[in-house]
Design an enzyme around this catalytic site. Structure first.
Site, PDB file in Angstrom:
ATOM      1  N   HIS A   1       0.830  -1.216   0.000  1.00  0.00           N
ATOM      2  CA  HIS A   1       0.000   0.000   0.000  1.00  0.00           C
ATOM      3  C   HIS A   1       0.864   1.265   0.000  1.00  0.00           C
ATOM      4  O   HIS A   1       0.413   2.320   0.451  1.00  0.00           O
ATOM      5  CB  HIS A   1      -0.945   0.031   1.212  1.00  0.00           C
ATOM      6  CG  HIS A   1      -1.793  -1.174   1.355  1.00  0.00           C
ATOM      7  ND1 HIS A   1      -2.981  -1.357   0.688  1.00  0.00           N
ATOM      8  CD2 HIS A   1      -1.604  -2.307   2.097  1.00  0.00           C
ATOM      9  CE1 HIS A   1      -3.505  -2.528   1.013  1.00  0.00           C
ATOM     10  NE2 HIS A   1      -2.681  -3.134   1.855  1.00  0.00           N
TER      11      HIS A   1
ATOM     12  N   SER B   1      16.134  19.881 -16.768  1.00  0.00           N
ATOM     13  CA  SER B   1      14.993  20.759 -17.002  1.00  0.00           C
ATOM     14  C   SER B   1      15.445  21.976 -17.789  1.00  0.00           C
ATOM     15  O   SER B   1      16.549  22.484 -17.591  1.00  0.00           O
ATOM     16  CB  SER B   1      14.395  21.208 -15.659  1.00  0.00           C
ATOM     17  OG  SER B   1      13.507  22.288 -15.836  1.00  0.00           O
TER      18      SER B   1
ATOM     19  N   LYS C   1      17.562  20.300 -11.665  1.00  0.00           N
ATOM     20  CA  LYS C   1      16.828  19.049 -11.857  1.00  0.00           C
ATOM     21  C   LYS C   1      17.671  17.975 -12.540  1.00  0.00           C
ATOM     22  O   LYS C   1      18.450  18.235 -13.432  1.00  0.00           O
ATOM     23  CB  LYS C   1      15.569  19.285 -12.706  1.00  0.00           C
ATOM     24  CG  LYS C   1      14.510  20.143 -12.059  1.00  0.00           C
ATOM     25  CD  LYS C   1      13.844  19.452 -10.885  1.00  0.00           C
ATOM     26  CE  LYS C   1      13.067  18.224 -11.322  1.00  0.00           C
ATOM     27  NZ  LYS C   1      11.949  18.544 -12.211  1.00  0.00           N
TER      28      LYS C   1
ATOM     29  N   GLU D   1      10.438   7.022 -16.801  1.00  0.00           N
ATOM     30  CA  GLU D   1       9.129   7.646 -16.914  1.00  0.00           C
ATOM     31  C   GLU D   1       8.515   7.306 -18.272  1.00  0.00           C
ATOM     32  O   GLU D   1       7.309   7.056 -18.383  1.00  0.00           O
ATOM     33  CB  GLU D   1       9.255   9.162 -16.757  1.00  0.00           C
ATOM     34  CG  GLU D   1       9.639   9.603 -15.342  1.00  0.00           C
ATOM     35  CD  GLU D   1       9.754  11.120 -15.238  1.00  0.00           C
ATOM     36  OE1 GLU D   1       8.877  11.820 -15.786  1.00  0.00           O
ATOM     37  OE2 GLU D   1      10.719  11.601 -14.620  1.00  0.00           O
TER      38      GLU D   1
END
Length: 539
Positions: free
Chosen positions: A228, A355, A361, A368
């Site tokens: 969970h 980025s 970043k 992804e």
């Protein structure tokens, strides 16, 4: 307003005639029946007359003949047709733009078919040799970028056959004896999918090896295990990584099962019901590496299923979709672990992006995209399921639409597997960050319950005692191993000082002992198994 609409309609009709090579109105008698529902008064009447004039002009001797473009040749199937298809229909129905991918397998099938026809006395040995040599030359031209793919020849089969006729003449016209494009395309497609499965299996193994290598490199490292998305129990990182190796192994098994069911030959089934010619389908099946010819109702000459079956494609794309879901879950795991909140892994610069606005970043973009591209693979499966759901037997032109989703699925899944392996080879686990994170979450609570079970306490009671012990720790702001023996005994008198040998993540790991568990010994056995299975270090 009426006048404007009429002008637009007339312009559209003229425009259609121009863009379609005047084919839309050729060979049409100059009458007005198609607009008989229009009001025949005022401007509308004039409009009807103008449409009639367009028709009359199109039918005049000087108009271009229907569907003809310079150098457009007659179709190989066009014997009973007096007119060729229009440019719009031809563009809409062609498949050469994508099915040329099948060229190698189409040539393989044609060579096998020609050899069989010669062996059965349906063509001479010299014709067979001319065909085989011609096909070899065509393949060289295709692979050398010299072959001209023609849209007016519709598909890969017609392009190759027409080119062969151009090259060697009459003998090439015998190649389609006892064969239809229906069984020809299915033969090509099964051969292509069979090779694609072999390619995917190699990529699956490559990723398994990358994950196993990562597990061996970090043997003994304990990480939090989650259910969970909440802290649950301590696990060895090697154990966690092997979970993905196991998933990939099931994926490989599904592909192998699919390959087994796929590996039957439809060649010689013809358009629908087989042929009365004395062909040998077992010969072509053997020469192409199939298990046997496809059968229908135990009759090798009843071939309805052979040309309409797409189960093998549905099963293939289903297996790919499941691989995609597994890779998406791996991607999600690593995207989370690469975040500042977790900080468990650091991808190298070589597998990260930045980025355009935030200079600090460092993003795990490959994983992804793995997560995102799984949607394409699932979508490809849904496309095929929807395509097949309402089709009557046997072959229907709808089935031309089965190729592109399969090509996309294979390309996408191979890319996902390859980049996941690349990512696995270029990450490091932040051991200090992980070790600092381990005390949170009372990961040894279940081990305390197991300790009490060993003392003869029923599990439900043990669960309650462990829960109350955690509640006491929360109130005191300490870990379970921080409770005194008296505090433990205030909850359960069964607890003795040997309980401390079960508390803490290291002790918890030591006390896992069941087959396949996250204990040091069971995980060591799992690693040994996979090292042997994947032949690590043997080559």
């Amino acid at each position: 307003m009426e006048s404007h609409l009429l002008t637009s309609s007339s312009s559209l009709l003229y425009s259609s005639s121009a863009t379609a090579g005047s084919s839309a109105f050729n060979h049409v008698k100059p009458h007005c029946s198609i607009i008989s529902s229009f009001p025949v008064c005022g401007k509308w009447k004039i409009g009807a007359q103008r449409v009639c004039s367009v028709k009359a002009m199109a039918a005049s001797p000087g108009a271009q003949s229907h569907g003809q473009v310079p150098n457009k040749e007659a179709k190989l199937w066009g014997g009973r047709f007096e007119e060729s298809v229009t440019d719009i229909v031809e563009k809409f129905t062609e498949s050469i733009s994508f099915d040329k991918e099948l060229y190698k397998h189409d040539i393989m099938g044609s060579k096998a078919h020609a050899s069989m026809l010669a062996a059965q006395g349906l063509m001479s040995a010299s014709d067979r040799d001319s065909i085989v040599q011609g096909l070899d030359e065509i393949q060289k031209k295709i692979e050398g970028g010299e072959f001209v793919w023609r849209t007016d020849r519709e598909d890969v089969h017609m392009n190759i056959e027409a080119a062969l006729i151009d090259m060697i003449g009459e003998p090439a016209k015998k190649l389609h004896t006892a064969r239809s494009r229906n069984d020809q395309v299915l033969t090509d497609f099964r051969l292509w999918c069979r090779d694609a499965i072999d390619r995917i299996l190699a990529s699956v193994k490559h990723l398994q090896v990358a994950l196993l290598t990562l597990a061996l490199k970090n043997e003994g490292l304990i990480v939090p295990g989650y259910t969970h998305l909440q802290r649950a129990q301590p696990v060895l990182l090697s154990h966690l990584l092997l979970a993905f190796v196991e998933q990939l192994d099931r994926d490989a098994g599904r592909l192998l099962d699919c390959r087994t069911r796929m590996n039957f030959s439809p060649l010689g089934a013809c358009a629908l019901a087989g042929t009365g010619l004395p062909i040998d389908r077992f010969m072509t099946s053997d020469s192409l590496g199939f298990t046997a010819p496809m059968r229908n109702s135990c009759n090798f000459h009843d071939s309805i299923d052979a040309v309409s079956d797409r189960d093998f494609v549905l099963e293939f794309l289903s297996a790919n979709a499941i691989i995609g879901i597994h890779l998406s879950r791996l991607g999600e795991e690593w995207v989370l672990w690469a975040s500042e909140e977790f900080g468990f892994i650091t991808p190298s610069d070589s597998v990260s992006t930045g980025s355009s606005i935030m200079p600090q970043k460092k993003n795990p973009d490959p994983m992804e995209l793995v997560r995102g591209k799984s949607a394409r693979v699932v979508g490809d499966l849904v496309t095929l399921l929807t395509l097949c759901k309402g089709l009557p037997l046997a072959y229907n032109r709808d089935l031309q639409e089965d190729k592109e989703p399969v090509f996309d699925s294979v390309k996408t899944i191979v890319g996902m597997l390859e980049v996941s392996a690349e990512f696995a080879q270029n990450i490091t686990f932040n051991k200090q960050r992980i070790e600092k994170a381990l005390p949170a979450g009372y990961l040894d609570a279940t081990t305390l319950a197991d300790y009490l079970v060993k003392k003869g306490v029923p599990f439900r009671t043990s669960h309650d005692v462990a829960g109350r012990s955690v509640a006491l720790c929360v109130a005191k702001g300490c870990q379970l191993q921080g409770l005194s023996l008296d505090e433990f005994r205030s909850i359960s008198p069964v607890i003795d000082d040997d309980v401390y040998g079960y508390l803490g993540v290291e002790n918890a790991i030591k006390n896992f002992s069941s087959y396949g568990s996250t204990g040091s010994a069971p995980v060591s056995d799992q690693l040994e198994y996979w090292v042997a299975r994947l032949e690590i270090g043997t080559k």
